[in-house]
Design a protein around this motif. Structure first.
Motif, mmCIF file in Angstrom:
data_model
loop_
_atom_site.group_PDB
_atom_site.id
_atom_site.type_symbol
_atom_site.label_atom_id
_atom_site.label_comp_id
_atom_site.label_asym_id
_atom_site.label_seq_id
_atom_site.Cartn_x
_atom_site.Cartn_y
_atom_site.Cartn_z
ATOM 1 N N LYS A 190 0.835 -1.201 0.000
ATOM 2 C CA LYS A 190 0.000 0.000 0.000
ATOM 3 C C LYS A 190 0.874 1.258 0.000
ATOM 4 C CE LYS A 190 -3.542 2.274 2.755
ATOM 5 N NZ LYS A 190 -4.301 2.235 4.014
ATOM 6 N N GLU A 191 1.918 1.254 0.822
ATOM 7 C CA GLU A 191 2.835 2.407 0.866
ATOM 8 C C GLU A 191 3.538 2.600 -0.468
ATOM 9 O OE1 GLU A 191 5.368 1.537 4.197
ATOM 10 O OE2 GLU A 191 4.093 2.634 5.584
ATOM 11 N N GLN A 192 3.943 1.499 -1.079
ATOM 12 C CA GLN A 192 4.616 1.587 -2.370
ATOM 13 C C GLN A 192 3.689 2.167 -3.426
ATOM 14 O OE1 GLN A 192 5.727 -2.513 -2.623
ATOM 15 N NE2 GLN A 192 7.865 -2.091 -2.128
ATOM 16 N N ALA A 193 2.462 1.676 -3.463
ATOM 17 C CA ALA A 193 1.494 2.158 -4.458
ATOM 18 C C ALA A 193 1.153 3.624 -4.220
ATOM 19 C CB ALA A 193 0.236 1.311 -4.406
ATOM 20 N N LYS A 194 0.950 3.988 -2.977
ATOM 21 C CA LYS A 194 0.631 5.373 -2.624
ATOM 22 C C LYS A 194 1.791 6.291 -3.020
ATOM 23 C CE LYS A 194 -0.712 8.192 1.335
ATOM 24 N NZ LYS A 194 -0.873 8.202 2.794
ATOM 25 N N GLY A 195 3.003 5.852 -2.741
ATOM 26 C CA GLY A 195 4.178 6.636 -3.093
ATOM 27 C C GLY A 195 4.335 6.803 -4.589
ATOM 28 N N LYS A 196 4.072 5.733 -5.316
ATOM 29 C CA LYS A 196 4.180 5.776 -6.773
ATOM 30 C C LYS A 196 3.166 6.765 -7.355
ATOM 31 C CE LYS A 196 5.885 1.981 -8.741
ATOM 32 N NZ LYS A 196 6.016 0.663 -9.334
ATOM 33 N N ALA A 197 1.946 6.720 -6.824
ATOM 34 C CA ALA A 197 0.895 7.625 -7.292
ATOM 35 C C ALA A 197 1.251 9.079 -6.962
ATOM 36 C CB ALA A 197 -0.438 7.252 -6.663
ATOM 37 N N LYS A 198 1.756 9.293 -5.766
ATOM 38 C CA LYS A 198 2.115 10.646 -5.341
ATOM 39 C C LYS A 198 3.262 11.193 -6.189
ATOM 40 C CE LYS A 198 2.057 12.840 -0.916
ATOM 41 N NZ LYS A 198 2.277 12.668 0.525
ATOM 42 N N GLU A 199 4.220 10.332 -6.477
ATOM 43 C CA GLU A 199 5.352 10.747 -7.315
ATOM 44 C C GLU A 199 4.864 11.115 -8.718
ATOM 45 O OE1 GLU A 199 9.669 9.114 -8.932
ATOM 46 O OE2 GLU A 199 8.389 7.767 -7.787
ATOM 47 N N ALA A 200 3.995 10.301 -9.285
ATOM 48 C CA ALA A 200 3.464 10.568 -10.623
ATOM 49 C C ALA A 200 2.665 11.867 -10.646
ATOM 50 C CB ALA A 200 2.596 9.407 -11.088
ATOM 51 N N MET A 201 1.864 12.094 -9.614
ATOM 52 C CA MET A 201 1.070 13.313 -9.535
ATOM 53 C C MET A 201 1.990 14.534 -9.399
ATOM 54 S SD MET A 201 -1.830 14.712 -9.625
ATOM 55 C CE MET A 201 -3.263 13.919 -8.989
ATOM 56 N N GLY A 202 3.015 14.405 -8.603
ATOM 57 C CA GLY A 202 3.979 15.492 -8.444
ATOM 58 C C GLY A 202 4.658 15.838 -9.755
#
Length: 57
Positions: free
Chosen positions: A11-23
């Motif tokens: 979950k942390e990995q997926a959340k981080g990946k999404a946040k990075e992409a959004m950034g």
């Protein structure tokens, strides 16, 4: 408990990946960095769980 920790890591990995992409999409370097940090946290948690599994079996 190990399954919960593994799920939390994913979950942390997926959340981080999404946040990075959004950034990256909006040009926000801070959000991109936070996303990478969350991914790293998830990676570390996953590595810890894999290590624990290796010593169990």
């Amino acid at each position: 408990m190990a399954k919960e920790q593994k799920a939390r890591a994913k979950k942390e990995q997926a959340k981080g990946k999404a946040k990075e992409a959004m950034g990256r999409a909006v040009g926000n370097e801070r959000m991109t960095a936070e996303g990478r940090a969350e991914q790293g946290k998830g990676d570390m948690r996953q590595a810890k769980e894999k290590t624990k599994d290796a010593f169990k079996h």
